[in-house]
Design a protein around this motif. Sequence first.
Motif, short mmCIF file in Angstrom:
data_model
loop_
_atom_site.label_atom_id
_atom_site.label_comp_id
_atom_site.label_asym_id
_atom_site.label_seq_id
_atom_site.Cartn_x
_atom_site.Cartn_y
_atom_site.Cartn_z
N ASP A 266 8.89 6.76 -24.17
CA ASP A 266 8.85 6.43 -22.74
C ASP A 266 7.41 6.49 -22.21
N TYR A 267 6.67 7.51 -22.61
CA TYR A 267 5.26 7.65 -22.17
C TYR A 267 4.44 6.47 -22.68
N CYS A 268 4.63 6.13 -23.97
CA CYS A 268 3.85 5.02 -24.56
C CYS A 268 4.15 3.70 -23.84
N ALA B 216 -4.77 14.30 -7.93
CA ALA B 216 -6.14 14.85 -7.98
C ALA B 216 -6.17 16.37 -7.81
N SER B 217 -5.01 17.00 -7.71
CA SER B 217 -5.02 18.46 -7.53
C SER B 217 -5.48 19.18 -8.79
N ARG B 218 -5.20 18.56 -9.95
CA ARG B 218 -5.50 19.24 -11.21
C ARG B 218 -6.06 18.23 -12.22
N GLY B 219 -6.55 18.77 -13.34
CA GLY B 219 -6.85 17.96 -14.52
C GLY B 219 -7.85 16.84 -14.30
N ILE B 220 -7.54 15.69 -14.89
CA ILE B 220 -8.46 14.55 -14.87
C ILE B 220 -8.71 14.07 -13.44
N GLY B 221 -7.66 14.04 -12.64
CA GLY B 221 -7.80 13.57 -11.26
C GLY B 221 -8.74 14.45 -10.47
N ALA C 168 -8.63 17.95 -22.36
CA ALA C 168 -8.17 19.33 -22.11
C ALA C 168 -7.73 19.50 -20.66
N THR C 169 -6.41 19.49 -20.44
CA THR C 169 -5.84 19.69 -19.10
C THR C 169 -4.52 20.45 -19.27
N ASP C 170 -3.85 20.70 -18.15
CA ASP C 170 -2.53 21.35 -18.23
C ASP C 170 -1.57 20.51 -19.08
N ASN D 75 -5.65 5.15 -9.81
CA ASN D 75 -4.26 5.45 -10.19
C ASN D 75 -4.29 6.38 -11.39
N ASN D 76 -4.31 7.68 -11.09
CA ASN D 76 -4.45 8.68 -12.15
C ASN D 76 -3.17 9.48 -12.38
N ALA D 77 -2.40 9.75 -11.32
CA ALA D 77 -1.25 10.67 -11.46
C ALA D 77 -0.33 10.20 -12.57
N ALA E 33 1.42 16.06 -5.90
CA ALA E 33 2.88 15.99 -5.78
C ALA E 33 3.44 17.21 -5.08
N GLY E 34 3.11 18.41 -5.58
CA GLY E 34 3.71 19.61 -5.02
C GLY E 34 2.79 20.82 -4.96
N ASN E 35 1.66 20.75 -5.64
CA ASN E 35 0.82 21.93 -5.80
C ASN E 35 -0.25 21.98 -4.71
P1 NAP Z 1 -2.11 17.15 -15.37
O1 NAP Z 1 -3.17 18.12 -15.68
O2 NAP Z 1 -0.70 17.45 -15.75
O3 NAP Z 1 -2.17 16.80 -13.79
C1 NAP Z 1 -1.26 15.88 -13.27
C2 NAP Z 1 -1.62 15.56 -11.85
O4 NAP Z 1 -0.73 14.52 -11.39
C3 NAP Z 1 -1.45 16.71 -10.90
O5 NAP Z 1 -2.45 16.61 -9.91
C4 NAP Z 1 -0.06 16.48 -10.30
O6 NAP Z 1 0.10 17.03 -9.00
C5 NAP Z 1 -0.05 14.97 -10.23
N1 NAP Z 1 1.29 14.38 -10.21
C6 NAP Z 1 2.30 14.54 -11.11
N2 NAP Z 1 3.37 13.81 -10.76
C7 NAP Z 1 3.04 13.19 -9.60
C8 NAP Z 1 3.73 12.34 -8.72
N3 NAP Z 1 4.99 11.97 -8.95
N4 NAP Z 1 3.10 11.91 -7.60
C9 NAP Z 1 1.82 12.28 -7.34
N5 NAP Z 1 1.11 13.10 -8.14
C10 NAP Z 1 1.72 13.55 -9.25
O7 NAP Z 1 -2.40 15.73 -16.05
P2 NAP Z 1 -3.77 15.13 -16.65
O8 NAP Z 1 -3.85 15.53 -18.07
O9 NAP Z 1 -4.88 15.39 -15.73
O10 NAP Z 1 -3.41 13.58 -16.65
C11 NAP Z 1 -3.86 12.70 -15.62
C12 NAP Z 1 -3.60 11.27 -16.08
O11 NAP Z 1 -4.32 11.04 -17.29
C13 NAP Z 1 -2.14 10.97 -16.39
O12 NAP Z 1 -1.84 9.64 -16.00
C14 NAP Z 1 -2.08 11.09 -17.89
O13 NAP Z 1 -1.02 10.33 -18.44
C15 NAP Z 1 -3.43 10.54 -18.27
N6 NAP Z 1 -3.91 10.97 -19.60
C16 NAP Z 1 -4.05 12.28 -19.90
C17 NAP Z 1 -4.52 12.62 -21.17
C18 NAP Z 1 -4.72 14.05 -21.60
O14 NAP Z 1 -4.98 14.27 -22.80
N7 NAP Z 1 -4.64 15.03 -20.71
C19 NAP Z 1 -4.83 11.62 -22.10
C20 NAP Z 1 -4.66 10.30 -21.74
C21 NAP Z 1 -4.22 9.98 -20.48
P3 NAP Z 1 0.61 18.58 -8.76
O15 NAP Z 1 -0.57 19.44 -9.07
O16 NAP Z 1 1.00 18.60 -7.33
O17 NAP Z 1 1.74 18.80 -9.71
#
Ligand code: NAP
Length: 255
Positions: free
Chosen positions: A158-160, A9-14, A193-195, A85-87, A33-35
């Motif tokens: 792997d992601y799929c 939840a530190s960034r992006g969708i979470g 739109a996220t990192d 469960n977003n991470a 995780a680390g940020n």
């Molecule tokens: P993101 O911007 O890269 O953010 C990832 C978040 O997950 C960060 O808060 C990060 O923490 C945390 N994280 C990473 N590894 C972790 C671990 N091992 N344990 C705990 N936290 C961890 O990603 P996002 O785009 O928001 O994606 C969030 C979810 O939506 C993911 O499951 C992704 O697969 C899914 N999703 C994303 C998209 C898209 O287009 N963006 C589309 C479909 C699904 P830190 O800040 O500490 O690194």
Amino acid sequence: MGVAIVTGASRGIGRGIAVALGAEGWRVAVNYAGNLAAAGECVELVKRAGGDAIAIQGDISQCDDRARIDAQAAHWGGRIDLLVNNAGIAPAVRADLLDADESSFDRLLAVNLKGPYFLSQLVARRMIAHPLDAAGSRGQIVNISSISAYAASTDRGDYCIAKAGIGMMTSLYATRLAEHQIRVYEIRPGVIATDMTGAVRSKYDALIGAGLTPIRRWGQPEDVARAVVAIARGDLPFSTGEVINVDGGFHLRTL
Ligand code: NAP
């Protein structure tokens, strides 16, 4: 309102989900995780929105960390009403199916599938022991998967596979937990739109412009958050195991 754990939840969708829950008065355990700086920002945003929050570090791929996240959140909140469960992570390198190595597969499956699978087990055991809330529920679980659960991308198999696994995980937990008045949902975001999508922004700009999705725009974290809020409010009381597409219509087949 209740107490939620939002992983990643530190960034992006979470972060979008955590802040939207905050605006509804939820108390949110902001896992990261680390940020630490980003997690701290999210905690402030949740509080400013009207909720309460705590940052909890923990790598969801690690057994000890999952136990700590669950215990710390429950200690802080008293009970856990919602687990999101977003991470998740993208592959470090997009590699063709015929070249990709095992280390990327192992890491991806550990974070994106094993982590949520076993964190859900821990939190579900805790929820089962809860008394029923005013709405007759013991809790809810939301799994953030992806259009990659069914759309084959041969440069990130792997992601799929991990996201397809989240689909079955949702069915399994929904089936097992219904008798305990715990409902489980899967949200499948499209291109958001996220990192995570920062590195492929121009590629998706072009694809969206060319009609990849009937709704021709990028999704925002808030789009996903609104679906989570609807679930959190208890607005889907006779649905469980349900898949909610938040993808601008990407899943529609046309002729
Ligand atoms: P993101 O911007 O890269 O953010 C990832 C978040 O997950 C960060 O808060 C990060 O923490 C945390 N994280 C990473 N590894 C972790 C671990 N091992 N344990 C705990 N936290 C961890 O990603 P996002 O785009 O928001 O994606 C969030 C979810 O939506 C993911 O499951 C992704 O697969 C899914 N999703 C994303 C998209 C898209 O287009 N963006 C589309 C479909 C699904 P830190 O800040 O500490 O690194």
